[in-house]
Write a protein that holds these residues in place. Structure first.
Motif, short mmCIF file in Angstrom:
data_model
loop_
_atom_site.label_atom_id
_atom_site.label_comp_id
_atom_site.label_asym_id
_atom_site.label_seq_id
_atom_site.Cartn_x
_atom_site.Cartn_y
_atom_site.Cartn_z
N ASP A 104 91.91 67.52 -3.88
CA ASP A 104 92.79 66.52 -2.93
C ASP A 104 93.93 67.51 -1.93
OD1 ASP A 104 91.93 64.23 -3.98
OD2 ASP A 104 93.35 64.30 -5.70
N VAL A 105 94.42 68.32 -2.46
CA VAL A 105 95.34 69.02 -1.50
C VAL A 105 94.77 69.67 -0.42
CG1 VAL A 105 96.87 71.10 -1.31
CG2 VAL A 105 96.87 69.86 -3.48
N HIS A 106 93.38 70.07 -0.62
CA HIS A 106 92.71 70.66 0.64
C HIS A 106 92.63 69.50 1.65
CE1 HIS A 106 88.95 71.37 2.64
NE2 HIS A 106 89.20 72.74 2.89
N ARG A 141 103.23 63.90 -1.94
CA ARG A 141 104.13 63.40 -2.89
C ARG A 141 103.53 62.83 -4.21
NH1 ARG A 141 106.77 60.06 1.52
NH2 ARG A 141 108.45 61.63 2.31
N ARG A 142 102.28 62.10 -4.12
CA ARG A 142 101.66 61.55 -5.30
C ARG A 142 101.14 63.00 -5.96
NH1 ARG A 142 96.48 61.59 -6.31
NH2 ARG A 142 96.27 62.00 -3.93
N LEU A 202 102.06 64.30 -9.88
CA LEU A 202 101.14 64.76 -10.82
C LEU A 202 101.23 65.84 -11.70
CD1 LEU A 202 97.70 63.46 -9.33
CD2 LEU A 202 98.86 62.52 -11.01
N LEU A 203 101.75 67.04 -10.97
CA LEU A 203 102.18 68.22 -11.44
C LEU A 203 103.39 68.07 -12.40
CD1 LEU A 203 101.84 70.46 -8.24
CD2 LEU A 203 100.38 70.31 -10.21
N ARG A 204 104.04 67.15 -12.12
CA ARG A 204 105.37 67.07 -12.97
C ARG A 204 105.27 66.04 -14.07
NH1 ARG A 204 107.81 66.71 -7.63
NH2 ARG A 204 109.11 68.78 -7.11
N ASP A 205 104.39 65.19 -14.05
CA ASP A 205 104.14 63.94 -14.87
C ASP A 205 102.74 63.55 -15.02
OD1 ASP A 205 104.30 61.78 -16.45
OD2 ASP A 205 105.30 60.52 -14.92
N ASP A 206 102.34 63.91 -16.17
CA ASP A 206 100.84 63.51 -16.45
C ASP A 206 100.38 62.12 -16.56
OD1 ASP A 206 99.86 66.20 -16.51
OD2 ASP A 206 100.02 66.34 -18.61
N GLY A 222 96.24 57.47 -6.98
CA GLY A 222 96.98 57.52 -5.80
C GLY A 222 96.96 56.21 -5.08
N PRO A 223 97.40 56.28 -3.60
CA PRO A 223 97.42 55.07 -2.98
C PRO A 223 95.85 54.39 -2.66
CG PRO A 223 97.41 56.99 -1.45
CD PRO A 223 97.77 57.52 -2.86
#
Length: 201
Positions: A4-6, A53-54, A58-62, A68-69
Motif C-alpha cells: 500500500d505504501v508503495h 494517514r490511514r 494501522l501501525l499504531r492501532d491494529d 481504508g477509504p
C-alpha cells in the motif's frame, strides 16, 4: 502494508511531479491549463495524505480499518482523468452493470493505479486501454495494455511484484510483460468466491 505504501507514494508523487512540470512549463502561455494541472496536484496530494494517514493509523492501532477509504469502480474514472492526456491517452472500458465488493474494488483500483504509473514512467507517449469485466460468474478480469515502448521488461522495483501478491491472495493469476507487436500488458484474473455481481439498479 509495504504494498500500500508503495502504491500510494509511487503513483501520487510521480503524478504530482509530472503535473507540476507541465504547470511550470505552460504557466505563462496557458494559465487555464496550468490551473487545471494544479487542481489535479491538489486533489492527488489530498488523497495520498488520506491514504498515508490511514496506513500510519494501522501501525499504531491494529483495530483500524484495513480497507481504508472506499474505492469503487467510479474511482477508476477519477484515476484516469488525472493522467496527462498529452503523455498517455487512456481508454477505460468497464463492463456495464458490474458491481464489486469493497475488497475487490480496492484490488482492482491498485492494479490499475500501479499499471498506469508504469505506463507514465516507461511507455512514453502512448495509448493505453484499461478493461475491467467478468469472464465467468466467479472470475473478474483486469487488463491494462499500452502501445508504447514495451521492449524492456519493467522490473527492478516493488510495483509488479506487489500486484502479483495481491492477485495471488485472491487465488488468481497475474502476468506482465511486453506484447508481441509492441507495448506492454498487465493482465490479472481474480477469483471471487461470492461472484462479481451485476448492479440491477
Amino acid at each position: 502494508m509495504a504494498r500500500d505504501v508503495h502504491d500510494v507514494v509511487a503513483h501520487s508523487m510521480g503524478l504530482i511531479s509530472l503535473r507540476a512540470g507541465i504547470a511550470n512549463h505552460i504557466a505563462a502561455t496557458h494559465p487555464e491549463e496550468a490551473s487545471e494541472a494544479l487542481s489535479i496536484i491538489e486533489e492527488t496530494g489530498r488523497k495520498a495524505l488520506a491514504d498515508l494517514r490511514r496506513l500510519l493509523g494501522l501501525l499504531r492501532d491494529d483495530s483500524a480499518d484495513r480497507d481504508g477509504p472506499p474505492y469503487t469502480l467510479d474511482s477508476l474514472h477519477e484515476l484516469v482523468a488525472a493522467i496527462p492526456a498529452g503523455d498517455v491517452r487512456v481508454e477505460l472500458d468497464v463492463e456495464p452493470g458490474l458491481a464489486l465488493g469493497d475488497e475487490e474494488a480496492l484490488v482492482v483500483y491498485r492494479l490499475v493505479q500501479e499499471s498506469l504509473t508504469n505506463v507514465l514512467k516507461h511507455a512514453g507517449p502512448a495509448r493505453c486501454r484499461v478493461a475491467v469485466g467478468t469472464r465467468t460468474e466467479h472470475e473478474l478480469v483486469v487488463e491494462v495494455v499500452d502501445d508504447g515502448r514495451g521492449g524492456a521488461p519493467r522490473e527492478g522495483g516493488h510495483g509488479l511484484a506487489g500486484l502479483e501478491e495481491r492477485v495471488t491472495l485472491y487465488g488468481g493469476t497475474f502476468s506482465a510483460g511486453p506484447e508481441p507487436g509492441g507495448g506492454f500488458a498487465v493482465r490479472a484474473r481474480l477469483l471471487s468466491p461470492g461472484g462479481s455481481g451485476k448492479d440491477e439498479r
